[in-house]
Motif scaffolding. Structure first.
Motif, PDB file in Angstrom:
ATOM      1  N   GLU A  22     -11.544  16.107  25.053  1.00 20.42           N
ATOM      2  CA  GLU A  22     -10.590  16.296  23.957  1.00 20.42           C
ATOM      3  C   GLU A  22     -10.542  17.715  23.401  1.00 20.42           C
ATOM      4  OE1 GLU A  22      -8.524  14.024  23.099  1.00 20.42           O
ATOM      5  OE2 GLU A  22      -9.357  12.379  24.279  1.00 20.42           O
ATOM      6  N   GLY A  23     -11.490  18.565  23.779  1.00 18.49           N
ATOM      7  CA  GLY A  23     -11.519  19.918  23.245  1.00 18.49           C
ATOM      8  C   GLY A  23     -12.088  19.983  21.842  1.00 18.49           C
ATOM      9  N   LEU A  24     -12.160  21.187  21.283  1.00 16.05           N
ATOM     10  CA  LEU A  24     -12.729  21.372  19.948  1.00 16.05           C
ATOM     11  C   LEU A  24     -11.964  20.587  18.886  1.00 16.05           C
ATOM     12  CD1 LEU A  24     -13.555  25.199  19.882  1.00 16.05           C
ATOM     13  CD2 LEU A  24     -15.201  23.322  19.819  1.00 16.05           C
ATOM     14  N   LEU A 155      -3.732  24.084  25.845  1.00 14.23           N
ATOM     15  CA  LEU A 155      -2.305  24.046  25.544  1.00 14.23           C
ATOM     16  C   LEU A 155      -1.701  22.698  25.924  1.00 14.23           C
ATOM     17  CD1 LEU A 155       0.319  25.391  24.684  1.00 14.23           C
ATOM     18  CD2 LEU A 155       0.488  26.367  26.990  1.00 14.23           C
ATOM     19  N   THR A 156      -2.094  22.172  27.075  1.00 13.58           N
ATOM     20  CA  THR A 156      -1.583  20.873  27.522  1.00 13.58           C
ATOM     21  C   THR A 156      -1.962  19.780  26.529  1.00 13.58           C
ATOM     22  OG1 THR A 156      -1.673  21.534  29.847  1.00 13.58           O
ATOM     23  CG2 THR A 156      -1.668  19.164  29.376  1.00 13.58           C
ATOM     24  N   ARG A 157      -3.206  19.820  26.042  1.00 11.36           N
ATOM     25  CA  ARG A 157      -3.635  18.830  25.045  1.00 11.36           C
ATOM     26  C   ARG A 157      -2.811  18.937  23.772  1.00 11.36           C
ATOM     27  NH1 ARG A 157      -9.655  20.216  26.131  1.00 11.36           N
ATOM     28  NH2 ARG A 157     -10.297  18.615  27.615  1.00 11.36           N
ATOM     29  N   ARG A 158      -2.588  20.170  23.307  1.00 13.51           N
ATOM     30  CA  ARG A 158      -1.849  20.354  22.051  1.00 13.51           C
ATOM     31  C   ARG A 158      -0.413  19.862  22.200  1.00 13.51           C
ATOM     32  NH1 ARG A 158       1.556  23.723  19.628  1.00 13.51           N
ATOM     33  NH2 ARG A 158       1.668  25.178  21.361  1.00 13.51           N
ATOM     34  N   LEU A 159       0.226  20.206  23.309  1.00 20.20           N
ATOM     35  CA  LEU A 159       1.598  19.769  23.530  1.00 20.20           C
ATOM     36  C   LEU A 159       1.688  18.243  23.593  1.00 20.20           C
ATOM     37  CD1 LEU A 159       2.689  22.387  26.223  1.00 20.20           C
ATOM     38  CD2 LEU A 159       3.487  22.270  23.854  1.00 20.20           C
ATOM     39  N   THR A 160       0.734  17.639  24.274  1.00 18.10           N
ATOM     40  CA  THR A 160       0.729  16.181  24.420  1.00 18.10           C
ATOM     41  C   THR A 160       0.539  15.507  23.070  1.00 18.10           C
ATOM     42  OG1 THR A 160      -0.136  16.368  26.669  1.00 18.10           O
ATOM     43  CG2 THR A 160      -0.398  14.240  25.569  1.00 18.10           C
ATOM     44  N   ARG A 161      -0.379  16.047  22.249  1.00 22.47           N
ATOM     45  CA  ARG A 161      -0.609  15.466  20.917  1.00 22.47           C
ATOM     46  C   ARG A 161       0.642  15.566  20.050  1.00 22.47           C
ATOM     47  NH1 ARG A 161      -6.232  18.400  20.691  1.00 22.47           N
ATOM     48  NH2 ARG A 161      -7.624  16.772  21.449  1.00 22.47           N
ATOM     49  N   ALA A 169       7.185  20.979  29.968  1.00 27.27           N
ATOM     50  CA  ALA A 169       7.234  22.193  29.137  1.00 27.27           C
ATOM     51  C   ALA A 169       6.703  23.395  29.895  1.00 27.27           C
ATOM     52  CB  ALA A 169       6.434  21.970  27.863  1.00 27.27           C
ATOM     53  N   LEU A 170       5.613  23.219  30.636  1.00 27.78           N
ATOM     54  CA  LEU A 170       5.047  24.322  31.415  1.00 27.78           C
ATOM     55  C   LEU A 170       5.988  24.717  32.545  1.00 27.78           C
ATOM     56  CD1 LEU A 170       1.312  23.200  31.591  1.00 27.78           C
ATOM     57  CD2 LEU A 170       2.298  24.971  30.148  1.00 27.78           C
ATOM     58  N   ALA A 171       6.608  23.724  33.181  1.00 33.28           N
ATOM     59  CA  ALA A 171       7.559  24.023  34.253  1.00 33.28           C
ATOM     60  C   ALA A 171       8.767  24.779  33.708  1.00 33.28           C
ATOM     61  CB  ALA A 171       8.000  22.728  34.937  1.00 33.28           C
ATOM     62  N   ASP A 172       9.260  24.363  32.543  1.00 29.21           N
ATOM     63  CA  ASP A 172      10.398  25.055  31.925  1.00 29.21           C
ATOM     64  C   ASP A 172      10.030  26.493  31.574  1.00 29.21           C
ATOM     65  OD1 ASP A 172      11.849  22.736  32.125  1.00 29.21           O
ATOM     66  OD2 ASP A 172      11.602  22.153  30.014  1.00 29.21           O
ATOM     67  N   THR A 173       8.803  26.668  31.087  1.00 26.93           N
ATOM     68  CA  THR A 173       8.344  28.018  30.749  1.00 26.93           C
ATOM     69  C   THR A 173       8.344  28.916  31.978  1.00 26.93           C
ATOM     70  OG1 THR A 173       6.986  27.225  28.915  1.00 26.93           O
ATOM     71  CG2 THR A 173       6.397  29.363  29.861  1.00 26.93           C
ATOM     72  N   MET A 174       7.865  28.393  33.098  1.00 28.47           N
ATOM     73  CA  MET A 174       7.840  29.180  34.328  1.00 28.47           C
ATOM     74  C   MET A 174       9.258  29.495  34.803  1.00 28.47           C
ATOM     75  SD  MET A 174       4.769  29.889  34.776  1.00 28.47           S
ATOM     76  CE  MET A 174       4.960  30.723  36.358  1.00 28.47           C
ATOM     77  N   THR A 175      10.191  28.578  34.586  1.00 33.23           N
ATOM     78  CA  THR A 175      11.588  28.841  34.944  1.00 33.23           C
ATOM     79  C   THR A 175      12.148  29.989  34.112  1.00 33.23           C
ATOM     80  OG1 THR A 175      11.949  26.535  35.571  1.00 33.23           O
ATOM     81  CG2 THR A 175      13.905  27.848  35.059  1.00 33.23           C
TER      82      THR A 175
END
Length: 226
Positions: A22-24, A155-161, A169-175
């Motif tokens: 879960e991270g910090l 970042l993935t955890r934060r976006l998911t929460r 979202a990451l794929a769109d960012t790379m686009t």
């Protein structure tokens, strides 16, 4: 688990598992108590604060680093082994790199690794000051090399929460990044072959050996001067 059967070591091991998952931001006494099958209040009998818990967990994972025998292992092989093991440990526990910037971290396991690292460089022929500098250079590089994967996990955890589809979202960012890179031919060529926060393949080993080449050259200079 009643407080009289709960130990500090059990708490720390459970905290490491929770931090890995879960991270910090996901570490709290209630979630930890649930994992242990105990009331959160029972944890406070052994560990008083979250900061103390992070410090203990942060030190415990340094025990995963094997220390090479300095009597039987040459300097470069031993240094490579320790840096590689540290990088692997930081990758297994991506929260630790973040904790360096937000918590006071110290303890016997980290001290054990640090002292062995200094001894390793001093035995190779570096002065105590140079050994300190070499050890710091290697640690900073290793931390930096582990930062990309760790930041993507966080970042993935934060976006998911927040209810976001992290993968999309990451794929769109790379686009979007690819569009921005379009006028720059070298960047354009590379950005299409990597994911978010990815470094080129074998970057850690390339950088590590480049640093060791430089340190080896300094040792050779010492030899010629003396």
């Amino acid at each position: 688990m009643p407080k009289d059967t709960l130990t500090a070591d059990q708490i720390v091991r459970a905290a490491i598992a929770l931090l890995d998952e879960e991270g910090l931001d996901g570490l709290n006494m209630r979630s930890l108590g649930k994992r242990l099958g105990s009331a959160a209040t029972a944890i406070y009998w052994h560990i008083k604060t979250k900061d103390e818990l992070v410090r203990l967990a942060g030190d415990a994972v340094w025990d995963e680093i094997a220390l090479p025998d300095l009597d039987t292992t040459d300097w470069r092989t031993a240094t490579t082994a320790m840096a590689t093991a540290t990088h692997a440990m930081l990758t297994r526990h991506p929260w630790l790199g973040q904790a360096f910037g937000s918590h006071l971290l110290y303890g016997p396991n980290k001290a054990r690794v640090d002292d062995h690292t200094l001894a390793l460089h001093e035995r190779a022929g570096f002065t105590p000051t140079e050994a300190d500098q070499a050890a710091a250079t290697l640690l900073l590089f290793t931390l930096g090399a582990a930062l990309g994967p760790a930041s993507e996990i966080a970042l993935t955890r934060r976006l998911t929460r927040n209810g976001t589809d992290a993968r999309q979202a990451l794929a769109d960012t790379m686009t979007h990044a690819a569009r921005i890179a379009a006028p720059y031919p070298r960047l354009r060529e590379r950005i299409g072959t990597t994911g978010y926060a990815d470094a080129p393949e074998n970057t850690f080993h390339f950088g590590l050996h480049a640093i060791l080449d430089g340190l080896t050259a300094r040792l050779a200079q010492h030899t010629t001067e003396h």
